[in-house]
Design an enzyme around this catalytic site. Structure first.
Site, PDB file in Angstrom:
ATOM      1  N   GLU A 291     -10.563   1.736  -6.611  1.00  0.00           N
ATOM      2  CA  GLU A 291     -11.687   2.473  -6.264  1.00  0.00           C
ATOM      3  C   GLU A 291     -12.791   2.670  -7.440  1.00  0.00           C
ATOM      4  OE1 GLU A 291     -11.586   4.462  -1.861  1.00  0.00           O
ATOM      5  OE2 GLU A 291     -11.539   5.730  -3.555  1.00  0.00           O
ATOM      6  N   HIS A 312      13.032 -10.710  -7.430  1.00  0.00           N
ATOM      7  CA  HIS A 312      13.681 -11.543  -6.393  1.00  0.00           C
ATOM      8  C   HIS A 312      12.642 -12.061  -5.638  1.00  0.00           C
ATOM      9  CE1 HIS A 312      17.918 -11.078  -7.838  1.00  0.00           C
ATOM     10  NE2 HIS A 312      17.324  -9.888  -8.122  1.00  0.00           N
ATOM     11  N   LYS A 426     -16.843   0.391   7.536  1.00  0.00           N
ATOM     12  CA  LYS A 426     -17.046   1.340   8.527  1.00  0.00           C
ATOM     13  C   LYS A 426     -18.280   1.149   9.634  1.00  0.00           C
ATOM     14  CE  LYS A 426     -15.000   5.094   5.535  1.00  0.00           C
ATOM     15  NZ  LYS A 426     -15.538   6.345   4.696  1.00  0.00           N
TER      16      LYS A 426
END
Length: 452
Positions: A291, A312, A426
């Site tokens: 951010e 792995h 949003k």
């Protein structure tokens, strides 16, 4: 420098010279000073810079007293928040609590669970099923009280509290961390009489772990928040504007990242540890750096792995994939416990060569072997060495990474303290849900995508 955290750039020398990094000292010192003077971008969100040293003993005592009340009335405390309103607390909790402690939770030692960080119907349904036969309380964290994910969770959990305990007792089981004077949650606090704490106006969410946003849930979880704050205050002092580059690990880390990004064109930074307790610390770090730097087409992409587990899975790519990354490896000096490998007569697994060694010795050799292999494979490695995982050390790491990202963001030319891109999803979500005022945009979006 009063800190037990060290940063090593020695393993970068075949990629970036010490001279190149040292040449960045004036730039790093300039931006570190700018953070303290408050003359850079986003200077209205610099409250975290001197936060640790400003926290009073009375502040800690008040939070601990509130936490004590919640602990002794609850088998479960649900912390509602998203982003910086939950990741910091989750990170410190996972680092410092015994891994399997949740299975022994009860009144006086409650389980701390999280909600409001997603909108999953199954997650919420399973949470309600879990708390159905358990006493519970809520800590709700939201500056506005209208952020969608936590607001939905709080509406649902508040209704459950009031249905189960009645409105008056429910109010005693709710603690809010919110704005000092405005917003939906502040209005509700004043109306219902909830105990509340303030999110400082000048501290952004991803920098808020050392405010009541993080300290209250951590105190409920039994973490020594005084030691956490003490560690952060020590690092605040150790990375202050007057501390020279050669003694300032936040500036050194920022300079190394800048050199790898600007000079070598690296695009991804992997935060690595060989301790699973630091997995959520890496999640907090990813938000802090993603951010803060990821804007205007700039910034390293933060990613994380926990070794040896991810050797792995991701190990192959890191070793031989596209050379777009470097690693920052948090190396832990000593464990809290002792487990020794024993010899077996038949030695069917061929592990008798390890007999008498502690698991930490094997883990350390895996760490060194991995570091050498990745360097040989063209992956630069920065190491951050800590003595052990404890409250003071975690406090120091939190502040060091916060200070470094402020310097680093300024160095690449962005405002490290805003996040304008977070609003895009949003707006689309509100439009697709037909929120009043978004109807026209919603119709346009529905033509672009099939809504089930």
């Amino acid at each position: 420098m009063a800190t037990d955290i060290k940063i090593s750039l020695d393993r970068l020398t075949q990629f970036v010279s010490k001279k190149d990094i040292a040449a960045l000292a004036p730039l790093m010192e300039k931006y570190n000073e700018s953070l303290h003077k408050g003359d850079g971008k986003g200077n209205d969100f610099l409250g975290w810079v001197n936060l640790p040293s400003s926290i009073k003993g009375s502040d800690i005592a008040d939070i601990e007293e509130c936490a004590k009340k919640l602990r002794y009335m609850s088998e479960v405390v649900v912390v509602i928040g998203i982003g910086g309103s939950y990741l910091g607390a989750k990170a410190v909790m996972e680092a410092l609590k015994p891994t399997f402690s949740a299975f022994d939770s009860k009144k006086g030692n409650p389980m701390v669970l999280f909600a409001g960080h997603n909108i999953s119907e199954d997650y919420m349904s399973e949470l309600f099923e879990f708390i159905k036969e358990r006493s519970f309380s809520v800590i709700v964290i939201s500056k506005s009280g209208t952020t969608t994910e936590p607001a939905i969770a709080f509406r649902l959990l508040r209704d459950e509290l009031e249905s189960r305990y009645g409105r008056q007792e429910a109010a005693s089981r709710i603690v809010a961390v919110t704005d000092s004077s405005k917003g939906a949650l502040r209005t509700l606090c004043d109306k219902e009489g909830y105990k509340s704490y303030v999110i400082p106006d000048n501290v952004g969410g991803r920098f808020s772990v050392l405010t009541p946003v993080g300290l209250l849930p951590l105190a409920v979880a039994g973490i020594d928040i005084a030691k956490l704050v003490r560690g952060a205050a020590a690092m605040e002092k150790a990375t202050a504007a007057g501390v020279a580059f050669d003694d300032n690990i936040a500036m050194q880390y920022a300079a190394a990242r800048y050199a790898l990004y600007e000079k070598l064109g690296k695009k991804v930074e992997l935060l690595v540890s060989f301790e699973p307790k630091l997995q959520y610390f890496a999640e907090w770090w990813k938000q802090l750096y993603g951010e803060s730097e990821g804007k205007e087409g700039k910034g390293l992409m933060p990613h994380s792995v926990v070794f040896t587990t991810d050797l792995h899975s991701m190990g192959q790519y890191i070793q031989e994939g596209e050379r777009l990354m470097f690693e920052t490896m948090i190396s832990v000096g000593k464990p809290q416990s002792k487990v020794t490998i024993k010899s077996e007569k038949e030695n069917l697994d061929g592990l008798n060569f390890l007999a008498g060694k502690r698991l930490s010795e094997v883990n350390r050799m895996a760490e060194l072997g991995t570091m050498l292999a990745h360097i040989d494979g063209g992956v630069p490695v920065i190491t951050v060495d800590i003595d052990e995982i404890n409250a003071e050390t975690i406090g120091k790491l939190i502040y060091m990474f916060e200070k470094a990202v402020g310097i680093s963001g300024y160095a690449i030319g962005v405002n490290p303290f805003d996040q304008p891109g977070v609003e895009a999803y949003k707006k689309n979500m509100f439009a697709l849900l037909n929120k009043p005022g978004y109807e026209e945009e919603g119709e346009k979006l529905k033509k672009r995508i099939t809504v089930k």
